[in-house]
Scaffold this motif. Structure first.
Motif, PDB file in Angstrom:
ATOM      1  N   TRP A 281     -45.995 -48.395  81.279  1.00 55.39           N
ATOM      2  CA  TRP A 281     -46.725 -49.359  80.451  1.00 55.39           C
ATOM      3  C   TRP A 281     -46.604 -49.018  78.963  1.00 55.39           C
ATOM      4  O   TRP A 281     -46.486 -49.906  78.119  1.00 55.39           O
ATOM      5  CB  TRP A 281     -48.186 -49.384  80.881  1.00 55.39           C
ATOM      6  CG  TRP A 281     -48.962 -50.517  80.287  1.00 55.39           C
ATOM      7  CD1 TRP A 281     -49.936 -50.441  79.340  1.00 55.39           C
ATOM      8  CD2 TRP A 281     -48.813 -51.906  80.601  1.00 55.39           C
ATOM      9  NE1 TRP A 281     -50.409 -51.692  79.041  1.00 55.39           N
ATOM     10  CE2 TRP A 281     -49.743 -52.608  79.808  1.00 55.39           C
ATOM     11  CE3 TRP A 281     -48.002 -52.614  81.479  1.00 55.39           C
ATOM     12  CZ2 TRP A 281     -49.868 -53.993  79.867  1.00 55.39           C
ATOM     13  CZ3 TRP A 281     -48.127 -53.998  81.537  1.00 55.39           C
ATOM     14  CH2 TRP A 281     -49.055 -54.670  80.733  1.00 55.39           C
ATOM     15  N   ASP A 282     -46.626 -47.730  78.655  1.00 58.88           N
ATOM     16  CA  ASP A 282     -46.499 -47.302  77.263  1.00 58.88           C
ATOM     17  C   ASP A 282     -45.119 -47.639  76.712  1.00 58.88           C
ATOM     18  O   ASP A 282     -44.983 -48.085  75.559  1.00 58.88           O
ATOM     19  CB  ASP A 282     -46.758 -45.792  77.167  1.00 58.88           C
ATOM     20  CG  ASP A 282     -46.883 -45.325  75.733  1.00 58.88           C
ATOM     21  OD1 ASP A 282     -47.666 -45.916  74.971  1.00 58.88           O
ATOM     22  OD2 ASP A 282     -46.160 -44.367  75.355  1.00 58.88           O
TER      23      ASP A 282
ATOM     24  N   ASN B 294     -44.990 -51.287  75.877  1.00 62.00           N
ATOM     25  CA  ASN B 294     -45.632 -51.563  74.589  1.00 62.00           C
ATOM     26  C   ASN B 294     -44.719 -51.194  73.431  1.00 62.00           C
ATOM     27  O   ASN B 294     -44.806 -51.801  72.350  1.00 62.00           O
ATOM     28  CB  ASN B 294     -46.951 -50.787  74.486  1.00 62.00           C
ATOM     29  CG  ASN B 294     -48.003 -51.333  75.431  1.00 62.00           C
ATOM     30  OD1 ASN B 294     -48.009 -52.525  75.742  1.00 62.00           O
ATOM     31  ND2 ASN B 294     -48.891 -50.476  75.901  1.00 62.00           N
TER      32      ASN B 294
ATOM     33  N   THR C 201     -55.447 -47.492  83.992  1.00 59.91           N
ATOM     34  CA  THR C 201     -56.381 -46.446  83.566  1.00 59.91           C
ATOM     35  C   THR C 201     -55.874 -45.639  82.381  1.00 59.91           C
ATOM     36  O   THR C 201     -56.660 -45.024  81.665  1.00 59.91           O
ATOM     37  CB  THR C 201     -56.666 -45.489  84.732  1.00 59.91           C
ATOM     38  OG1 THR C 201     -55.433 -44.916  85.198  1.00 59.91           O
ATOM     39  CG2 THR C 201     -57.344 -46.234  85.877  1.00 59.91           C
ATOM     40  N   GLY C 202     -54.550 -45.579  82.164  1.00 59.16           N
ATOM     41  CA  GLY C 202     -54.006 -44.813  81.052  1.00 59.16           C
ATOM     42  C   GLY C 202     -53.957 -43.323  81.359  1.00 59.16           C
ATOM     43  O   GLY C 202     -54.105 -42.895  82.500  1.00 59.16           O
TER      44      GLY C 202
ATOM     45  N   PHE D  79     -48.572 -45.011  83.715  1.00 56.37           N
ATOM     46  CA  PHE D  79     -48.939 -45.161  82.297  1.00 56.37           C
ATOM     47  C   PHE D  79     -47.709 -45.073  81.404  1.00 56.37           C
ATOM     48  O   PHE D  79     -47.603 -45.774  80.393  1.00 56.37           O
ATOM     49  CB  PHE D  79     -49.953 -44.080  81.906  1.00 56.37           C
ATOM     50  CG  PHE D  79     -50.202 -44.004  80.431  1.00 56.37           C
ATOM     51  CD1 PHE D  79     -50.945 -44.983  79.791  1.00 56.37           C
ATOM     52  CD2 PHE D  79     -49.678 -42.965  79.676  1.00 56.37           C
ATOM     53  CE1 PHE D  79     -51.166 -44.922  78.420  1.00 56.37           C
ATOM     54  CE2 PHE D  79     -49.892 -42.908  78.309  1.00 56.37           C
ATOM     55  CZ  PHE D  79     -50.645 -43.884  77.689  1.00 56.37           C
ATOM     56  N   TRP D  80     -46.764 -44.214  81.776  1.00 55.10           N
ATOM     57  CA  TRP D  80     -45.536 -44.056  80.984  1.00 55.10           C
ATOM     58  C   TRP D  80     -44.746 -45.367  80.941  1.00 55.10           C
ATOM     59  O   TRP D  80     -44.217 -45.755  79.898  1.00 55.10           O
ATOM     60  CB  TRP D  80     -44.695 -42.931  81.588  1.00 55.10           C
ATOM     61  CG  TRP D  80     -43.573 -42.472  80.721  1.00 55.10           C
ATOM     62  CD1 TRP D  80     -43.652 -41.688  79.615  1.00 55.10           C
ATOM     63  CD2 TRP D  80     -42.173 -42.769  80.900  1.00 55.10           C
ATOM     64  NE1 TRP D  80     -42.395 -41.467  79.083  1.00 55.10           N
ATOM     65  CE2 TRP D  80     -41.466 -42.124  79.853  1.00 55.10           C
ATOM     66  CE3 TRP D  80     -41.458 -43.499  81.830  1.00 55.10           C
ATOM     67  CZ2 TRP D  80     -40.086 -42.198  79.727  1.00 55.10           C
ATOM     68  CZ3 TRP D  80     -40.082 -43.581  81.693  1.00 55.10           C
ATOM     69  CH2 TRP D  80     -39.402 -42.939  80.658  1.00 55.10           C
TER      70      TRP D  80
ATOM     71  N   ASN E 163     -45.235 -36.478  83.416  1.00 50.41           N
ATOM     72  CA  ASN E 163     -45.810 -37.719  83.949  1.00 50.41           C
ATOM     73  C   ASN E 163     -45.623 -37.800  85.470  1.00 50.41           C
ATOM     74  O   ASN E 163     -46.545 -38.206  86.189  1.00 50.41           O
ATOM     75  CB  ASN E 163     -45.167 -38.925  83.267  1.00 50.41           C
ATOM     76  CG  ASN E 163     -45.631 -39.103  81.832  1.00 50.41           C
ATOM     77  OD1 ASN E 163     -46.710 -39.620  81.578  1.00 50.41           O
ATOM     78  ND2 ASN E 163     -44.828 -38.673  80.880  1.00 50.41           N
TER      79      ASN E 163
ATOM     80  N   ASN F 206     -50.406 -38.196  74.257  1.00 52.09           N
ATOM     81  CA  ASN F 206     -49.762 -39.499  74.430  1.00 52.09           C
ATOM     82  C   ASN F 206     -48.248 -39.452  74.260  1.00 52.09           C
ATOM     83  O   ASN F 206     -47.600 -40.493  74.216  1.00 52.09           O
ATOM     84  CB  ASN F 206     -50.346 -40.507  73.431  1.00 52.09           C
ATOM     85  CG  ASN F 206     -51.806 -40.795  73.711  1.00 52.09           C
ATOM     86  OD1 ASN F 206     -52.221 -40.827  74.861  1.00 52.09           O
ATOM     87  ND2 ASN F 206     -52.576 -40.991  72.650  1.00 52.09           N
TER      88      ASN F 206
ATOM     89  N   GLU G  45     -52.362 -46.292  87.398  1.00 51.57           N
ATOM     90  CA  GLU G  45     -52.152 -45.616  86.110  1.00 51.57           C
ATOM     91  C   GLU G  45     -51.813 -46.593  84.993  1.00 51.57           C
ATOM     92  O   GLU G  45     -52.076 -46.314  83.818  1.00 51.57           O
ATOM     93  CB  GLU G  45     -51.047 -44.569  86.254  1.00 51.57           C
ATOM     94  CG  GLU G  45     -51.477 -43.345  87.037  1.00 51.57           C
ATOM     95  CD  GLU G  45     -50.321 -42.398  87.310  1.00 51.57           C
ATOM     96  OE1 GLU G  45     -50.593 -41.257  87.716  1.00 51.57           O
ATOM     97  OE2 GLU G  45     -49.150 -42.813  87.139  1.00 51.57           O
TER      98      GLU G  45
END
Length: 301
Positions: free
Chosen positions: A258-259, A262, A248-249, A255-256, A106, A99, A245
């Motif tokens: 979205w992370d 957060n 789904t993570g 995903f990067w 990525n 993570n 992504e």
């Protein structure tokens, strides 16, 4: 005794007449190759007109960005984002666990998924487009299905992929496949249908096999249409993977983003947006160059 110049031996530009035809032929030859002989000023103006508009567009974007950052203190300025980008790209391939990986890993993960999904779509969509364009029965059978499924949002296919494959990675690849296949099918089929009927009549008279018709007539004629479909499909594939992504993570540029949201790391989000745009532009430009290499234009004698 003063020398007298014979006016017949020199042209208006002071060049001997015997050399004028040679100079004229050289100018015509360069002109036919697209080379224009002009002053330094005209060459400078051409370069300026090519470079200045993009520069002004980027400058305007940065100016608007700066104004927004001044009005909203939570929004990072261009200078802060640039400094963070330098730090980020100083080590893009670090890995501190599943993570916490560099932006390079990525991007690589997203490109790998795009390559698999896009490759499967091309392997299925291009031959299917040839068959739909070649045979009216298949066109009548598949056209309603394509018209029904083509407008479906890419993310609507993701739950189907998760249900069938029981894993996030193949589900994301499935979403890329199902959404990038339609431009390749449609453009290839249209290209086949626009092949001049005279070509097909000649093939029928010569009693050519279906393989000969495909390799000698259809493929050369359809290639520009097919490559246009490929260009449209790669843009769709890159859009889909970022959105998939996020849901789904795992490892990937989507995903990067979205992370980082957060973590409320807005500079990283802006950097990711720029990176996504640059990678998408590079993919499309690579396919544009490929299409140009297979495009033949008629030239005058």
């Amino acid at each position: 005794m003063s020398a007298v110049l014979d006016p017949v031996t020199r042209g208006a530009a002071g060049v001997p007449l015997s050399k004028e035809p040679e100079k004229r032929r050289r100018s015509q030859r360069l002109a036919s190759q697209g080379v224009r002989i002009g002053g330094g000023k005209s060459a400078f103006n051409a370069i300026l007109l090519k470079v200045l508009p993009p520069f002004l567009g980027v400058a305007l974007l940065v100016l608007v960005w700066q104004i927004i950052s001044v009005k909203n203190t939570n929004f990072p300025s261009p200078a802060v984002t640039a400094a963070e980008a330098l730090r980020l790209f100083a080590d893009p391939f670090y890995s501190n666990g599943p993570n916490d990986q560099g932006i390079g890993w990525n991007i690589y993960a997203s490109l790998k998924r795009v390559a698999v999904g896009f490759g499967l779509a091309a392997a299925v969509g291009i031959p299917l487009g040839f068959m739909i364009g070649r045979f009216k029965f298949l066109a009548g059978m598949f056209n309603p299905v394509i018209s029904l499924l083509k407008p479906v949002s890419p993310l609507a296919w993701l739950p189907i992929g998760l249900l069938v494959f029981k894993a996030a990675d193949p589900a994301a690849i499935w979403s890329i496949f199902i959404c990038s296949i339609w431009p390749m099918i449609i453009n290839t089929a249209v290209g086949v249908q626009r092949v001049p009927q005279d070509y097909m009549n000649v093939a029928r008279v010569l009693n050519l096999s279906e393989w000969k018709i495909f390799t000698k007539i259809l493929l050369p004629s359809v290639l520009p249409y097919m490559l246009t479909g490929v260009r449209l499909a790669i843009g769709t594939a890159w859009l889909v993977i970022v959105a998939a992504e996020m849901l789904t993570g795992g490892v990937g540029i989507g995903f990067w983003v979205w992370d980082e949201w957060n973590n409320l790391n807005v500079p990283h989000i802006i950097i990711a947006i720029v990176v996504i745009g640059v990678v998408g532009l590079l993919l499309e430009q690579a396919l544009v160059a490929l299409a140009k290499s297979f495009t033949y234009e008629e030239t005058g004698a």
